[in-house]
Scaffold this motif. Structure first.
Motif, PDB file in Angstrom:
ATOM      1  N   ARG A 191       0.833  -1.206   0.000  1.00  0.00           N
ATOM      2  CA  ARG A 191       0.000   0.000   0.000  1.00  0.00           C
ATOM      3  C   ARG A 191       0.865   1.252   0.000  1.00  0.00           C
ATOM      4  N   LEU A 192       1.995   1.213   0.697  1.00  0.00           N
ATOM      5  CA  LEU A 192       2.931   2.337   0.751  1.00  0.00           C
ATOM      6  C   LEU A 192       4.244   1.891   0.112  1.00  0.00           C
ATOM      7  N   LYS A 193       4.675   2.660  -0.879  1.00  0.00           N
ATOM      8  CA  LYS A 193       5.940   2.356  -1.548  1.00  0.00           C
ATOM      9  C   LYS A 193       6.761   3.627  -1.656  1.00  0.00           C
ATOM     10  N   SER A 194       8.067   3.477  -1.505  1.00  0.00           N
ATOM     11  CA  SER A 194       9.018   4.559  -1.764  1.00  0.00           C
ATOM     12  C   SER A 194       9.715   4.217  -3.070  1.00  0.00           C
ATOM     13  N   ILE A 195       9.523   5.048  -4.062  1.00  0.00           N
ATOM     14  CA  ILE A 195      10.057   4.804  -5.393  1.00  0.00           C
ATOM     15  C   ILE A 195      11.150   5.840  -5.674  1.00  0.00           C
ATOM     16  N   TRP A 196      12.317   5.371  -6.130  1.00  0.00           N
ATOM     17  CA  TRP A 196      13.419   6.277  -6.431  1.00  0.00           C
ATOM     18  C   TRP A 196      13.189   6.938  -7.782  1.00  0.00           C
ATOM     19  N   ASN A 197      13.227   8.257  -7.783  1.00  0.00           N
ATOM     20  CA  ASN A 197      13.155   9.053  -8.997  1.00  0.00           C
ATOM     21  C   ASN A 197      14.443   9.874  -9.035  1.00  0.00           C
ATOM     22  N   PRO A 198      15.325   9.623 -10.004  1.00  0.00           N
ATOM     23  CA  PRO A 198      16.626  10.301 -10.017  1.00  0.00           C
ATOM     24  C   PRO A 198      16.535  11.823 -10.093  1.00  0.00           C
ATOM     25  N   TYR A 252      -1.220   3.292  -2.400  1.00  0.00           N
ATOM     26  CA  TYR A 252      -2.112   2.533  -3.282  1.00  0.00           C
ATOM     27  C   TYR A 252      -1.809   2.846  -4.747  1.00  0.00           C
ATOM     28  N   GLY A 253      -0.519   2.954  -5.091  1.00  0.00           N
ATOM     29  CA  GLY A 253      -0.088   3.170  -6.465  1.00  0.00           C
ATOM     30  C   GLY A 253      -0.159   4.597  -6.960  1.00  0.00           C
ATOM     31  N   GLU A 254      -0.665   5.507  -6.152  1.00  0.00           N
ATOM     32  CA  GLU A 254      -0.773   6.908  -6.551  1.00  0.00           C
ATOM     33  C   GLU A 254       0.320   7.723  -5.879  1.00  0.00           C
ATOM     34  N   GLU A 255       1.061   8.481  -6.690  1.00  0.00           N
ATOM     35  CA  GLU A 255       2.123   9.319  -6.125  1.00  0.00           C
ATOM     36  C   GLU A 255       1.512  10.427  -5.274  1.00  0.00           C
ATOM     37  N   ILE A 256       2.079  10.594  -4.093  1.00  0.00           N
ATOM     38  CA  ILE A 256       1.606  11.621  -3.166  1.00  0.00           C
ATOM     39  C   ILE A 256       2.583  12.787  -3.215  1.00  0.00           C
ATOM     40  N   LYS A 257       2.081  13.950  -3.530  1.00  0.00           N
ATOM     41  CA  LYS A 257       2.929  15.134  -3.674  1.00  0.00           C
ATOM     42  C   LYS A 257       3.268  15.773  -2.335  1.00  0.00           C
ATOM     43  N   ASN A 258       2.441  15.543  -1.323  1.00  0.00           N
ATOM     44  CA  ASN A 258       2.648  16.135   0.002  1.00  0.00           C
ATOM     45  C   ASN A 258       3.953  15.610   0.585  1.00  0.00           C
ATOM     46  N   LYS A 259       4.912  16.476   0.786  1.00  0.00           N
ATOM     47  CA  LYS A 259       6.225  16.073   1.299  1.00  0.00           C
ATOM     48  C   LYS A 259       6.289  16.095   2.824  1.00  0.00           C
ATOM     49  N   GLY A 260       5.239  16.568   3.482  1.00  0.00           N
ATOM     50  CA  GLY A 260       5.264  16.606   4.938  1.00  0.00           C
ATOM     51  C   GLY A 260       6.256  17.611   5.482  1.00  0.00           C
ATOM     52  N   ALA A 261       6.375  18.753   4.823  1.00  0.00           N
ATOM     53  CA  ALA A 261       7.360  19.757   5.216  1.00  0.00           C
ATOM     54  C   ALA A 261       7.017  20.435   6.543  1.00  0.00           C
ATOM     55  N   THR A 262       5.753  20.482   6.882  1.00  0.00           N
ATOM     56  CA  THR A 262       5.337  21.029   8.173  1.00  0.00           C
ATOM     57  C   THR A 262       4.676  19.906   8.964  1.00  0.00           C
ATOM     58  N   TYR A 263       4.526  20.125  10.256  1.00  0.00           N
ATOM     59  CA  TYR A 263       3.897  19.090  11.083  1.00  0.00           C
ATOM     60  C   TYR A 263       2.483  18.782  10.587  1.00  0.00           C
ATOM     61  N   ASN A 264       1.721  19.813  10.255  1.00  0.00           N
ATOM     62  CA  ASN A 264       0.352  19.584   9.795  1.00  0.00           C
ATOM     63  C   ASN A 264       0.313  18.828   8.475  1.00  0.00           C
ATOM     64  N   SER A 265       1.205  19.174   7.541  1.00  0.00           N
ATOM     65  CA  SER A 265       1.205  18.453   6.261  1.00  0.00           C
ATOM     66  C   SER A 265       1.692  17.017   6.448  1.00  0.00           C
ATOM     67  N   TYR A 266       2.641  16.806   7.345  1.00  0.00           N
ATOM     68  CA  TYR A 266       3.102  15.450   7.678  1.00  0.00           C
ATOM     69  C   TYR A 266       1.941  14.614   8.208  1.00  0.00           C
ATOM     70  N   ARG A 267       1.159  15.181   9.129  1.00  0.00           N
ATOM     71  CA  ARG A 267       0.042  14.447   9.731  1.00  0.00           C
ATOM     72  C   ARG A 267      -1.072  14.140   8.730  1.00  0.00           C
ATOM     73  N   LYS A 268      -1.117  14.897   7.634  1.00  0.00           N
ATOM     74  CA  LYS A 268      -2.168  14.693   6.631  1.00  0.00           C
ATOM     75  C   LYS A 268      -1.796  13.673   5.566  1.00  0.00           C
ATOM     76  N   GLN A 269      -0.555  13.201   5.573  1.00  0.00           N
ATOM     77  CA  GLN A 269      -0.187  12.165   4.609  1.00  0.00           C
ATOM     78  C   GLN A 269      -1.029  10.924   4.934  1.00  0.00           C
ATOM     79  N   PRO A 270      -1.601  10.275   3.933  1.00  0.00           N
ATOM     80  CA  PRO A 270      -2.561   9.198   4.210  1.00  0.00           C
ATOM     81  C   PRO A 270      -1.998   8.044   5.035  1.00  0.00           C
ATOM     82  N   TRP A 271      -0.721   7.704   4.840  1.00  0.00           N
ATOM     83  CA  TRP A 271      -0.130   6.621   5.631  1.00  0.00           C
ATOM     84  C   TRP A 271       0.061   7.044   7.087  1.00  0.00           C
ATOM     85  N   GLU A 272       0.275   8.329   7.315  1.00  0.00           N
ATOM     86  CA  GLU A 272       0.382   8.808   8.692  1.00  0.00           C
ATOM     87  C   GLU A 272      -0.983   8.875   9.360  1.00  0.00           C
ATOM     88  N   VAL A 273      -2.000   9.280   8.610  1.00  0.00           N
ATOM     89  CA  VAL A 273      -3.359   9.297   9.156  1.00  0.00           C
ATOM     90  C   VAL A 273      -3.714   7.902   9.652  1.00  0.00           C
TER      91      VAL A 273
END
Length: 76
Positions: A18-25, A34-55
Motif C-alpha cells: 500500500r505504501l511504496k518509496s520509489i526512487w526518482n533520479p 495505493y499506487g498513486e504518487e503523493i505530492k505532500n512532502k510533509g514539510a510542516t507538522y500539519n502536512s506530515y500528519r495529513k499524509q494518508p499513511w500517517e493518518v
C-alpha cells in the motif's frame, strides 16, 4: 510502545504494498499510496500528519499498542 505500534503500521503498509518509496533520479524518493504518487512532502507538522499513511498509523497506533501490552502482560 505507542511509537513501536505506529511504526509497525508503516511496516505493514510497506509489506502489503500500500505504501511504496520509489526512487526518482530527478527528485529523489517519492511516496506512492495505493499506487498513486503523493505530492505532500510533509514539510510542516500539519502536512506530515495529513499524509494518508500517517493518518492511518496515528489512527491505529493506540489500539495496537494496547493489544501488544495486553499480550505482554498475559505472558508475565
Amino acid at each position: 510502545l505507542r511509537t513501536m505500534a505506529h511504526e509497525l503500521v508503516h511496516a505493514e503498509q510497506s509489506h502489503t504494498g500500500r505504501l511504496k518509496s520509489i526512487w526518482n533520479p530527478k527528485v529523489g524518493y517519492v511516496q506512492q499510496w495505493y499506487g498513486e504518487e503523493i505530492k505532500n512532502k510533509g514539510a510542516t507538522y500539519n502536512s506530515y500528519r495529513k499524509q494518508p499513511w500517517e493518518v492511518e498509523a496515528f489512527d491505529r497506533q493506540e489500539k495496537l499498542a494496547q493489544f501488544v501490552a495486553s499480550v505482554i502482560k498475559e505472558r508475565l
